[in-house]
Scaffold this motif. Structure first.
Motif, PDB file in Angstrom:
ATOM      1  N   GLU A  70       2.642   1.763  -3.395  1.00 12.57           N
ATOM      2  CA  GLU A  70       1.705   2.288  -4.391  1.00 12.57           C
ATOM      3  C   GLU A  70       1.469   3.787  -4.181  1.00 12.57           C
ATOM      4  O   GLU A  70       1.426   4.567  -5.138  1.00 12.57           O
ATOM      5  N   ARG A  71       1.355   4.190  -2.935  1.00  9.76           N
ATOM      6  CA  ARG A  71       1.097   5.605  -2.632  1.00  9.76           C
ATOM      7  C   ARG A  71       2.268   6.485  -3.054  1.00  9.76           C
ATOM      8  O   ARG A  71       2.075   7.528  -3.679  1.00  9.76           O
ATOM      9  N   GLU A  79       0.825  -1.206   0.000  1.00 12.99           N
ATOM     10  CA  GLU A  79       0.000   0.000   0.000  1.00 12.99           C
ATOM     11  C   GLU A  79       0.861   1.259   0.000  1.00 12.99           C
ATOM     12  O   GLU A  79       0.594   2.231  -0.721  1.00 12.99           O
ATOM     13  N   ASP A 103       4.663   5.773  -5.206  1.00 15.03           N
ATOM     14  CA  ASP A 103       4.823   5.723  -6.659  1.00 15.03           C
ATOM     15  C   ASP A 103       3.838   6.665  -7.340  1.00 15.03           C
ATOM     16  O   ASP A 103       4.178   7.346  -8.316  1.00 15.03           O
ATOM     17  N   ARG A 104       2.626   6.697  -6.817  1.00  8.49           N
ATOM     18  CA  ARG A 104       1.605   7.580  -7.386  1.00  8.49           C
ATOM     19  C   ARG A 104       1.983   9.050  -7.208  1.00  8.49           C
ATOM     20  O   ARG A 104       1.843   9.861  -8.121  1.00  8.49           O
TER      21      ARG A 104
END
Length: 248
Positions: A226-227, A223, A229-230
């Motif tokens: 992903e955060r 999680e 990277d975004r």
């Protein structure tokens, strides 16, 4: 799971924004020469610039207002460590719903959204009106506010935050015109440079990237990865070189 298991937050950042040590020194000198007696920091975070102003102006007192309890605790600890604990108060609360003015120096760095519930870009005009009511006659306001350095492309907007749109910000001239319309006169206008942005964006994520490298199998790793990277993609593919930060 204990708090020590979680990724650290923002420990690599001195200021919560694209704001260098050199700019801080110039800004504190410029503001300190006005000899403020009461400083109000809206959306203060840990209030680093406010603390530096208080350190430079003996006898001045300050109030910082924010909703982030972790940042407020960091500000209180920093104030105590510098011997400023008796001259500053860090208050948890909404700047729009609490009255801590008027002050003769008001800081609002990247926090205009705390003063208005309006949708961008109308919130900037409403925030400026609120700041005008918060500062005493003859006082000073330091506003740190975003602006478009150039019109963003459709692809860049798609890569930014959700619902980003071209009308969300003014250009620099439009931002200054809003400030003048609200009753201010700009005594100084400057903007963050590319190096300050890169230091801020890298520092913003550095703690978490280091944590991911040493906790690859942590329950929150996927999680968290992903955060970050975004966010990195939003910066590098979206607002890098497009979104500016003005200091008025």
């Amino acid at each position: 799971m204990t708090e020590t298991d979680l990724p650290p937050r923002l420990t690599r950042l001195t200021f919560h924004g694209p704001f260098s040590e050199a700019r801080a020194a110039r800004t504190v000198d410029r503001l300190g020469r006005t000899m403020p007696t009461r400083v109000l920091d809206i959306g203060c975070g840990w209030g680093e610039l406010m603390l530096r102003v208080l350190d430079a102006v003996p006898g001045a007192t300050g109030v910082g207002v924010d909703l982030d309890t972790e940042s407020l605790a960091r500000g209180r600890a920093n104030a105590e460590a510098r011997g400023l604990g008796g001259r500053v108060e860090f208050v948890e609360g909404s700047a729009a719903e609490t009255d801590h003015g008027p002050a003769d120096l008001v800081l609002c760095l990247g926090a205009s959204h705390a003063l208005s519930r309006a949708e961008p870009p109308r919130h900037i005009a409403e925030a400026l009106d609120a700041l005008r009511r918060t500062v005493v006659p003859g006082g000073r306001v330091l506003l740190g506010e975003g602006f478009w350095q150039r019109p963003p492309t459709a692809a860049e907007l798609d890569a930014m935050w959700p619902d980003a749109h071209a009308g969300e910000y003014q250009d620099l001239a439009g931002l200054v015109e809003l400030a003048v319309s609200a009753g201010f006169r700009p005594s100084w206008i400057e903007t963050a440079d590319a190096g300050e942005w890169e230091d801020f964006e890298s520092g913003y994520q550095s703690d978490v990237e280091e944590w991911l490298a040493t906790h690859p199998d942590h329950p929150l790793a996927a999680e968290t990865r992903e955060r970050v990277d975004r966010h990195r993609a939003s910066w590098l593919k979206g607002y890098r070189g497009v979104l500016g930060m003005a200091y008025l």
